[in-house]
Design a protein around this motif. Structure first.
Motif, PDB file in Angstrom:
ATOM      1  N   CYS A  80      43.218 -26.447  63.609  1.00  0.00           N
ATOM      2  CA  CYS A  80      43.427 -26.186  62.187  1.00  0.00           C
ATOM      3  C   CYS A  80      43.486 -27.521  61.437  1.00  0.00           C
ATOM      4  CB  CYS A  80      44.723 -25.409  61.972  1.00  0.00           C
ATOM      5  SG  CYS A  80      44.613 -23.661  62.436  1.00  0.00           S
ATOM      6  N   PRO A  81      43.162 -27.527  60.153  1.00  0.00           N
ATOM      7  CA  PRO A  81      43.303 -28.768  59.388  1.00  0.00           C
ATOM      8  C   PRO A  81      44.756 -29.267  59.424  1.00  0.00           C
ATOM      9  CG  PRO A  81      42.077 -27.123  58.130  1.00  0.00           C
ATOM     10  CD  PRO A  81      42.638 -26.416  59.328  1.00  0.00           C
ATOM     11  N   THR A  82      44.916 -30.563  59.354  1.00  0.00           N
ATOM     12  CA  THR A  82      46.251 -31.151  59.369  1.00  0.00           C
ATOM     13  C   THR A  82      47.049 -30.728  58.134  1.00  0.00           C
ATOM     14  OG1 THR A  82      45.805 -33.047  60.795  1.00  0.00           O
ATOM     15  CG2 THR A  82      47.464 -33.366  59.092  1.00  0.00           C
ATOM     16  N   THR A  83      48.315 -30.399  58.363  1.00  0.00           N
ATOM     17  CA  THR A  83      49.269 -30.095  57.292  1.00  0.00           C
ATOM     18  C   THR A  83      50.506 -30.963  57.515  1.00  0.00           C
ATOM     19  OG1 THR A  83      50.418 -28.363  58.533  1.00  0.00           O
ATOM     20  CG2 THR A  83      48.485 -27.680  57.234  1.00  0.00           C
ATOM     21  N   PRO A  84      51.429 -31.029  56.543  1.00  0.00           N
ATOM     22  CA  PRO A  84      52.650 -31.826  56.761  1.00  0.00           C
ATOM     23  C   PRO A  84      53.432 -31.409  58.002  1.00  0.00           C
ATOM     24  CG  PRO A  84      52.410 -31.288  54.439  1.00  0.00           C
ATOM     25  CD  PRO A  84      51.327 -30.523  55.159  1.00  0.00           C
ATOM     26  N   SER A  85      53.315 -30.143  58.418  1.00  0.00           N
ATOM     27  CA  SER A  85      54.082 -29.679  59.580  1.00  0.00           C
ATOM     28  C   SER A  85      53.264 -29.624  60.870  1.00  0.00           C
ATOM     29  CB  SER A  85      54.663 -28.291  59.295  1.00  0.00           C
ATOM     30  OG  SER A  85      53.611 -27.369  59.052  1.00  0.00           O
ATOM     31  N   ASN A  86      51.952 -29.861  60.795  1.00  0.00           N
ATOM     32  CA  ASN A  86      51.098 -29.796  61.986  1.00  0.00           C
ATOM     33  C   ASN A  86      50.049 -30.896  61.913  1.00  0.00           C
ATOM     34  OD1 ASN A  86      49.688 -29.011  64.316  1.00  0.00           O
ATOM     35  ND2 ASN A  86      48.421 -27.543  63.192  1.00  0.00           N
ATOM     36  N   ALA A  87      50.317 -32.002  62.604  1.00  0.00           N
ATOM     37  CA  ALA A  87      49.341 -33.094  62.695  1.00  0.00           C
ATOM     38  C   ALA A  87      48.355 -32.742  63.807  1.00  0.00           C
ATOM     39  CB  ALA A  87      50.045 -34.411  62.972  1.00  0.00           C
ATOM     40  N   SER A  88      47.247 -32.144  63.429  1.00  0.00           N
ATOM     41  CA  SER A  88      46.300 -31.596  64.403  1.00  0.00           C
ATOM     42  C   SER A  88      45.284 -32.651  64.828  1.00  0.00           C
ATOM     43  CB  SER A  88      45.585 -30.389  63.798  1.00  0.00           C
ATOM     44  OG  SER A  88      44.580 -30.814  62.888  1.00  0.00           O
ATOM     45  N   GLU A  89      44.288 -32.220  65.593  1.00  0.00           N
ATOM     46  CA  GLU A  89      43.200 -33.111  66.002  1.00  0.00           C
ATOM     47  C   GLU A  89      42.276 -33.445  64.830  1.00  0.00           C
ATOM     48  OE1 GLU A  89      43.613 -34.685  68.736  1.00  0.00           O
ATOM     49  OE2 GLU A  89      42.325 -33.770  70.241  1.00  0.00           O
ATOM     50  N   ILE A  90      42.403 -32.720  63.735  1.00  0.00           N
ATOM     51  CA  ILE A  90      41.518 -32.907  62.583  1.00  0.00           C
ATOM     52  C   ILE A  90      42.371 -33.399  61.412  1.00  0.00           C
ATOM     53  CG2 ILE A  90      39.911 -31.741  61.035  1.00  0.00           C
ATOM     54  CD1 ILE A  90      39.718 -29.727  63.641  1.00  0.00           C
ATOM     55  N   PRO A  91      42.331 -34.701  61.109  1.00  0.00           N
ATOM     56  CA  PRO A  91      43.257 -35.265  60.123  1.00  0.00           C
ATOM     57  C   PRO A  91      43.082 -34.728  58.702  1.00  0.00           C
ATOM     58  CG  PRO A  91      42.326 -36.993  61.514  1.00  0.00           C
ATOM     59  CD  PRO A  91      41.550 -35.743  61.802  1.00  0.00           C
ATOM     60  N   ASP A  92      41.884 -34.278  58.352  1.00  0.00           N
ATOM     61  CA  ASP A  92      41.629 -33.843  56.978  1.00  0.00           C
ATOM     62  C   ASP A  92      42.316 -32.516  56.658  1.00  0.00           C
ATOM     63  OD1 ASP A  92      39.721 -35.991  57.311  1.00  0.00           O
ATOM     64  OD2 ASP A  92      38.756 -35.225  55.506  1.00  0.00           O
ATOM     65  N   PRO A  93      42.676 -32.292  55.380  1.00  0.00           N
ATOM     66  CA  PRO A  93      43.325 -31.036  54.989  1.00  0.00           C
ATOM     67  C   PRO A  93      42.370 -29.859  54.908  1.00  0.00           C
ATOM     68  CG  PRO A  93      43.052 -32.458  53.078  1.00  0.00           C
ATOM     69  CD  PRO A  93      42.632 -33.263  54.276  1.00  0.00           C
ATOM     70  N   ASP A  94      41.071 -30.115  54.967  1.00  0.00           N
ATOM     71  CA  ASP A  94      40.090 -29.027  54.966  1.00  0.00           C
ATOM     72  C   ASP A  94      38.781 -29.556  55.551  1.00  0.00           C
ATOM     73  OD1 ASP A  94      39.222 -26.442  54.602  1.00  0.00           O
ATOM     74  OD2 ASP A  94      38.619 -26.742  52.509  1.00  0.00           O
ATOM     75  N   TYR A  95      37.964 -28.660  56.056  1.00  0.00           N
ATOM     76  CA  TYR A  95      36.663 -29.050  56.605  1.00  0.00           C
ATOM     77  C   TYR A  95      35.762 -27.828  56.685  1.00  0.00           C
ATOM     78  CZ  TYR A  95      38.320 -27.183  61.161  1.00  0.00           C
ATOM     79  OH  TYR A  95      38.787 -26.386  62.168  1.00  0.00           O
ATOM     80  N   ASP A  96      34.497 -28.054  56.981  1.00  0.00           N
ATOM     81  CA  ASP A  96      33.570 -26.950  57.214  1.00  0.00           C
ATOM     82  C   ASP A  96      33.369 -26.754  58.718  1.00  0.00           C
ATOM     83  OD1 ASP A  96      33.381 -26.587  54.494  1.00  0.00           O
ATOM     84  OD2 ASP A  96      31.487 -27.664  54.274  1.00  0.00           O
ATOM     85  N   VAL A  97      32.696 -27.729  59.359  1.00  0.00           N
ATOM     86  CA  VAL A  97      32.510 -27.739  60.814  1.00  0.00           C
ATOM     87  C   VAL A  97      32.880 -29.135  61.311  1.00  0.00           C
ATOM     88  CG1 VAL A  97      30.827 -27.527  62.698  1.00  0.00           C
ATOM     89  CG2 VAL A  97      30.657 -26.018  60.690  1.00  0.00           C
ATOM     90  N   VAL A  98      33.586 -29.202  62.423  1.00  0.00           N
ATOM     91  CA  VAL A  98      34.001 -30.497  62.976  1.00  0.00           C
ATOM     92  C   VAL A  98      33.629 -30.561  64.456  1.00  0.00           C
ATOM     93  CG1 VAL A  98      36.039 -31.784  63.749  1.00  0.00           C
ATOM     94  CG2 VAL A  98      35.853 -31.104  61.381  1.00  0.00           C
ATOM     95  N   VAL A  99      33.172 -31.733  64.888  1.00  0.00           N
ATOM     96  CA  VAL A  99      32.929 -32.008  66.307  1.00  0.00           C
ATOM     97  C   VAL A  99      33.739 -33.246  66.682  1.00  0.00           C
ATOM     98  CG1 VAL A  99      31.215 -32.573  68.069  1.00  0.00           C
ATOM     99  CG2 VAL A  99      30.578 -31.100  66.135  1.00  0.00           C
ATOM    100  N   PHE A 100      34.470 -33.173  67.786  1.00  0.00           N
ATOM    101  CA  PHE A 100      35.210 -34.363  68.225  1.00  0.00           C
ATOM    102  C   PHE A 100      35.269 -34.405  69.743  1.00  0.00           C
ATOM    103  CE2 PHE A 100      38.366 -31.028  67.536  1.00  0.00           C
ATOM    104  CZ  PHE A 100      39.170 -31.094  68.664  1.00  0.00           C
ATOM    105  N   GLU A 101      35.486 -35.599  70.263  1.00  0.00           N
ATOM    106  CA  GLU A 101      35.613 -35.771  71.710  1.00  0.00           C
ATOM    107  C   GLU A 101      36.882 -35.076  72.195  1.00  0.00           C
ATOM    108  OE1 GLU A 101      34.482 -39.679  73.576  1.00  0.00           O
ATOM    109  OE2 GLU A 101      34.710 -40.326  71.486  1.00  0.00           O
ATOM    110  N   ASN A 102      36.740 -34.317  73.267  1.00  0.00           N
ATOM    111  CA  ASN A 102      37.874 -33.592  73.835  1.00  0.00           C
ATOM    112  C   ASN A 102      38.942 -34.579  74.315  1.00  0.00           C
ATOM    113  OD1 ASN A 102      39.571 -31.854  75.370  1.00  0.00           O
ATOM    114  ND2 ASN A 102      37.855 -30.483  75.746  1.00  0.00           N
TER     115      ASN A 102
END
Length: 373
Positions: A80-102
């Motif tokens: 999920c996009p990062t929020t103040p309570s959940n620093a996820s693998e995806i730093p942005d607050p919103d996105y369309d499609v994301v690819v990242f190294e596992n």
């Protein structure tokens, strides 16, 4: 048919050095990725690969994956996009499609050539790369529920990553896939897929590639095995599911699985990167239609594996190998799953509980939006 231009791509690095790429729908504004503010530990050392002389297969040993995230609650989802309570693998607050190294890869992050074999008792670092593809910022839903434009952006991401990963040192095969459903064994509910860049040709790809090459040689390079099978299925008709302008889908004559559909291009193309814009347009549309049809078969979503077979990066096998999707599900009835037991798991000898013709009739009706028969 819809037509879209290429997605916008923005690249950044996560706190531990892993690459992350944002693929945005064409109409969106250019993105400046948000920096990853997490304090992440250093990346683990690569796992191992070992060569099994008994079978001639490679086996990856990835003990560090035992600690990977397993079915977290929605408020702790790493996709999920990062929020103040959940620093996820995806730093942005919103996105369309994301690819990242596992973060917990079976292969990589080193890039290196493997020998054709290793002596008994020796190991090599698990070269290659494993990436995660998040299809949507929404925690719930499925690929089948994506709007067309978003599915088209995913196809563009698959094509871009196929080209980039194929260029890495030592990579022999690039495999995009989606495991969908708890019955398949997913560890995250968020709609996503993966891409593996293997340092060896996998057993299944080697088997299919060898059969394709034998046919290609027997035909003096004039025709391909998968192209000929598509022609035969189209002429027979009873197992066809969809016939498009650039792709067609059918249940293969000798289907292994209770639900199995192959989506095959009419043109001999090696991989996602070889597709034209018009082919990618139709591929996004037909993939959505097939997955919607799978979900319409029963009252609950159908577990499946969407396996995108691409030509291996091998000078012998590649010319004969055609890109295609093999979409399979172990679901043999509303409340029954096929388990791979003795004959299948131990011997690789499949026994199908349904006839491919009956399956094709049901899937064809479901894809067309009619009641399953």
């Amino acid at each position: 048919m819809h037509h879209t231009s290429s997605a916008r791509v923005a690249s950044a690095r996560l706190a531990d050095g892993r690459e992350i790429l944002y693929f945005d729908d064409p109409a969106t504004a250019p993105r400046v990725p948000v920096p990853d503010a997490r304090a992440l530990p250093a990346r683990p050392e690569p796992g191992q690969v070992r060569y099994d002389e008994l079978s001639g297969d490679w086996v990856a040993v990835a003990a560090h994956r035992q600690t990977r995230t397993h079915l977290p609650p929605a408020d702790a989802c790493p996709l999920c996009p990062t929020t103040p309570s959940n620093a996820s693998e995806i730093p942005d607050p919103d996105y369309d499609v994301v690819v990242f190294e596992n973060r917990f890869p079976s292969l990589g992050p080193v890039a290196a050539d493997l020998p054709d074999a290793l002596p008994w008792g020796t190991v090599a670092a698990a070269a290659g790369r494993c990436e995660v593809v998040s299809f949507t910022p929404s925690h719930t839903g499925a690929f089948a529920e994506l709007p067309y434009e978003r599915a088209r952006t995913v196809v563009e991401a698959w094509a871009q990553r196929t080209a980039a990963l194929s260029a890495l040192p030592g990579v022999r095969q690039v495999f995009p896939f989606e495991n969908r459903g708890a019955d398949i064994g997913v560890t995250l509910h968020h709609p996503h897929g993966q891409i593996y860049a293997y340092p060896y040709i996998t057993p299944r790809a080697a088997q299919l590639g060898a059969a394709a090459r034998r046919f290609f040689d027997a035909e003096d390079g004039r025709s391909t095995l998968l192209g000929t099978l598509l022609e035969r299925e189209s002429a027979a008709g009873e197992r066809m599911v969809i016939e498009g302008g650039h792709f067609s889908a059918f249940v293969p004559f000798a289907a292994r699985w209770p639900l199995e559909v192959h989506l095959v291009p009419h043109r001999h193309a090696a991989d996602f990167a070889a597709l034209t814009g018009a082919e990618k347009d139709e591929l996004a549309d037909l993939t959505l239609r097939l997955l919607k049809g799978f979900d319409a078969l029963y009252g609950t979503p159908t577990p499946y594996i969407a396996a995108w077979h691409q030509a291996p990066l091998d000078r012998v096998l590649r010319p004969a190998s055609r890109f295609h999707l093999q979409l399979t599900s172990p679901r043999r009835a509303a409340d029954k799953l096929k388990f791979l037991a003795g004959s299948e798991a131990a011997m690789g000898a499949f026994i199908n509980d349904t006839t491919p013709e009956e399956t094709a009739q049901r899937v064809r009706a479901a894809v067309a939006g009619k009641a399953a028969v």
